[in-house]
Design a protein around this motif. Structure first.
Motif, PDB file in Angstrom:
ATOM      1  N   VAL A  96       0.851  -1.195   0.000  1.00  0.00           N
ATOM      2  CA  VAL A  96       0.000   0.000   0.000  1.00  0.00           C
ATOM      3  C   VAL A  96       0.887   1.246   0.000  1.00  0.00           C
ATOM      4  O   VAL A  96       0.760   2.118  -0.854  1.00  0.00           O
ATOM      5  CB  VAL A  96      -0.973   0.011   1.202  1.00  0.00           C
ATOM      6  N   GLY A  97       1.804   1.309   0.948  1.00  0.00           N
ATOM      7  CA  GLY A  97       2.714   2.455   1.026  1.00  0.00           C
ATOM      8  C   GLY A  97       3.607   2.570  -0.193  1.00  0.00           C
ATOM      9  O   GLY A  97       3.810   3.657  -0.729  1.00  0.00           O
ATOM     10  N   GLU A  98       4.145   1.434  -0.648  1.00  0.00           N
ATOM     11  CA  GLU A  98       4.995   1.455  -1.839  1.00  0.00           C
ATOM     12  C   GLU A  98       4.203   1.895  -3.067  1.00  0.00           C
ATOM     13  O   GLU A  98       4.694   2.667  -3.887  1.00  0.00           O
ATOM     14  CB  GLU A  98       5.610   0.073  -2.080  1.00  0.00           C
ATOM     15  N   GLY A  99       2.980   1.419  -3.184  1.00  0.00           N
ATOM     16  CA  GLY A  99       2.143   1.793  -4.318  1.00  0.00           C
ATOM     17  C   GLY A  99       1.874   3.288  -4.370  1.00  0.00           C
ATOM     18  O   GLY A  99       1.977   3.916  -5.420  1.00  0.00           O
ATOM     19  N   HIS A 100       1.558   3.862  -3.219  1.00  0.00           N
ATOM     20  CA  HIS A 100       1.308   5.308  -3.173  1.00  0.00           C
ATOM     21  C   HIS A 100       2.585   6.095  -3.454  1.00  0.00           C
ATOM     22  O   HIS A 100       2.545   7.138  -4.111  1.00  0.00           O
ATOM     23  CB  HIS A 100       0.696   5.710  -1.830  1.00  0.00           C
ATOM     24  N   ARG A 101       3.722   5.586  -2.992  1.00  0.00           N
ATOM     25  CA  ARG A 101       4.990   6.274  -3.265  1.00  0.00           C
ATOM     26  C   ARG A 101       5.317   6.233  -4.760  1.00  0.00           C
ATOM     27  O   ARG A 101       5.710   7.245  -5.349  1.00  0.00           O
ATOM     28  CB  ARG A 101       6.123   5.646  -2.459  1.00  0.00           C
ATOM     29  N   VAL A 102       5.147   5.076  -5.389  1.00  0.00           N
ATOM     30  CA  VAL A 102       5.406   4.968  -6.824  1.00  0.00           C
ATOM     31  C   VAL A 102       4.434   5.843  -7.603  1.00  0.00           C
ATOM     32  O   VAL A 102       4.828   6.521  -8.556  1.00  0.00           O
ATOM     33  CB  VAL A 102       5.351   3.493  -7.293  1.00  0.00           C
ATOM     34  N   ASP A 103       3.178   5.876  -7.195  1.00  0.00           N
ATOM     35  CA  ASP A 103       2.196   6.742  -7.858  1.00  0.00           C
ATOM     36  C   ASP A 103       2.643   8.202  -7.791  1.00  0.00           C
ATOM     37  O   ASP A 103       2.615   8.914  -8.799  1.00  0.00           O
ATOM     38  CB  ASP A 103       0.824   6.570  -7.220  1.00  0.00           C
ATOM     39  N   GLU A 104       3.092   8.632  -6.636  1.00  0.00           N
ATOM     40  CA  GLU A 104       3.561  10.019  -6.477  1.00  0.00           C
ATOM     41  C   GLU A 104       4.763  10.288  -7.400  1.00  0.00           C
ATOM     42  O   GLU A 104       4.831  11.324  -8.065  1.00  0.00           O
ATOM     43  CB  GLU A 104       3.951  10.261  -5.021  1.00  0.00           C
ATOM     44  N   ILE A 105       5.698   9.350  -7.449  1.00  0.00           N
ATOM     45  CA  ILE A 105       6.873   9.499  -8.316  1.00  0.00           C
ATOM     46  C   ILE A 105       6.437   9.559  -9.777  1.00  0.00           C
ATOM     47  O   ILE A 105       6.891  10.419 -10.536  1.00  0.00           O
ATOM     48  CB  ILE A 105       7.868   8.341  -8.083  1.00  0.00           C
ATOM     49  N   MET A 106       5.551   8.661 -10.180  1.00  0.00           N
ATOM     50  CA  MET A 106       5.119   8.633 -11.580  1.00  0.00           C
ATOM     51  C   MET A 106       4.360   9.905 -11.959  1.00  0.00           C
ATOM     52  O   MET A 106       4.558  10.439 -13.045  1.00  0.00           O
ATOM     53  CB  MET A 106       4.274   7.394 -11.850  1.00  0.00           C
ATOM     54  N   ARG A 107       3.507  10.388 -11.068  1.00  0.00           N
ATOM     55  CA  ARG A 107       2.787  11.634 -11.357  1.00  0.00           C
ATOM     56  C   ARG A 107       3.776  12.789 -11.539  1.00  0.00           C
ATOM     57  O   ARG A 107       3.636  13.609 -12.444  1.00  0.00           O
ATOM     58  CB  ARG A 107       1.828  11.980 -10.223  1.00  0.00           C
ATOM     59  N   THR A 108       4.773  12.846 -10.664  1.00  0.00           N
ATOM     60  CA  THR A 108       5.776  13.915 -10.732  1.00  0.00           C
ATOM     61  C   THR A 108       6.578  13.844 -12.023  1.00  0.00           C
ATOM     62  O   THR A 108       6.770  14.846 -12.700  1.00  0.00           O
ATOM     63  CB  THR A 108       6.719  13.839  -9.519  1.00  0.00           C
ATOM     64  N   GLU A 109       7.046  12.654 -12.361  1.00  0.00           N
ATOM     65  CA  GLU A 109       7.936  12.507 -13.514  1.00  0.00           C
ATOM     66  C   GLU A 109       7.205  12.584 -14.855  1.00  0.00           C
ATOM     67  O   GLU A 109       7.797  12.985 -15.844  1.00  0.00           O
ATOM     68  CB  GLU A 109       8.735  11.207 -13.421  1.00  0.00           C
ATOM     69  N   THR A 110       5.939  12.199 -14.894  1.00  0.00           N
ATOM     70  CA  THR A 110       5.204  12.209 -16.165  1.00  0.00           C
ATOM     71  C   THR A 110       4.316  13.445 -16.318  1.00  0.00           C
ATOM     72  O   THR A 110       3.994  13.822 -17.440  1.00  0.00           O
ATOM     73  CB  THR A 110       4.300  10.969 -16.295  1.00  0.00           C
ATOM     74  N   GLY A 111       3.870  14.021 -15.209  1.00  0.00           N
ATOM     75  CA  GLY A 111       2.901  15.104 -15.276  1.00  0.00           C
ATOM     76  C   GLY A 111       1.514  14.613 -15.645  1.00  0.00           C
ATOM     77  O   GLY A 111       0.613  15.402 -15.909  1.00  0.00           O
ATOM     78  N   ALA A 112       1.319  13.294 -15.678  1.00  0.00           N
ATOM     79  CA  ALA A 112       0.048  12.699 -16.086  1.00  0.00           C
ATOM     80  C   ALA A 112      -0.726  12.174 -14.879  1.00  0.00           C
ATOM     81  O   ALA A 112      -0.133  11.798 -13.866  1.00  0.00           O
ATOM     82  CB  ALA A 112       0.298  11.561 -17.067  1.00  0.00           C
ATOM     83  N   GLN A 113      -2.028  12.151 -15.018  1.00  0.00           N
ATOM     84  CA  GLN A 113      -2.884  11.543 -14.007  1.00  0.00           C
ATOM     85  C   GLN A 113      -2.970  10.041 -14.284  1.00  0.00           C
ATOM     86  O   GLN A 113      -3.044   9.619 -15.436  1.00  0.00           O
ATOM     87  CB  GLN A 113      -4.285  12.158 -14.052  1.00  0.00           C
ATOM     88  N   PRO A 114      -2.979   9.225 -13.241  1.00  0.00           N
ATOM     89  CA  PRO A 114      -3.039   7.781 -13.439  1.00  0.00           C
ATOM     90  C   PRO A 114      -4.434   7.314 -13.856  1.00  0.00           C
ATOM     91  O   PRO A 114      -5.438   7.930 -13.512  1.00  0.00           O
ATOM     92  CB  PRO A 114      -2.676   7.224 -12.066  1.00  0.00           C
TER      93      PRO A 114
END
Length: 140
Positions: free
Chosen positions: A25-43
């Motif tokens: 759960v924590g890892e998933g939210h951390r990766v989501d935050e990283i991906m949003r930051t690096e891509t600028g895209a919404q998941p």
């Protein structure tokens, strides 16, 4: 033939909150935050278990059949045994950088990480940017 996994309206937040084991759960939210930051895209949820960012249209010619469809430029899934990443090694620049990631294993199109603390997050960020750089999103 087209791939069956398609974008859905399912909640990314609910999916990540329901990950198992609890560490995911924590890892998933951390990766989501990283991906949003690096891509600028919404998941967006792709099928029931892939969180994707952006999309591209692919055509894979084959001697027996032609496969085509849309797929996330980059994505992940917090699976029970490993965090699964999609798109990180598809482009030559990503494949060349991948050995610097840290401890991981590979599948046909995936990169598996058992624990985020075993990888270099700065390299992960670079891999995400490389993967997201592939062709323009064909959707309006």
């Amino acid at each position: 033939m087209a791939i069956k996994t398609q974008p859905t309206d399912a909640s990314v937040q609910d999916f990540l909150d329901g990950a198992s084991p609890a560490r995911r759960v924590g890892e998933g939210h951390r990766v989501d935050e990283i991906m949003r930051t690096e891509t600028g895209a919404q998941p967006v949820m792709w099928g029931p278990s892939i969180v994707g960012y952006g999309s591209y249209h692919y055509v894979s010619p084959s001697k027996t059949s032609r496969t085509e469809g849309d797929w996330p430029k980059v994505g992940f899934s917090p699976r029970k045994t490993a965090m699964t990443f999609y798109g990180l090694k598809d482009l030559p620049e990503g494949a060349a950088l991948l050995p610097e990631l840290g401890t991981y294993t590979e599948g046909a199109g995936c990169v598996y990480v058992k624990r985020l603390e075993q990888i270099d997050i700065d390299v992960l960020r670079q891999l995400i940017r490389i993967a997201f750089s592939r062709g323009d999103d064909p959707r309006p």
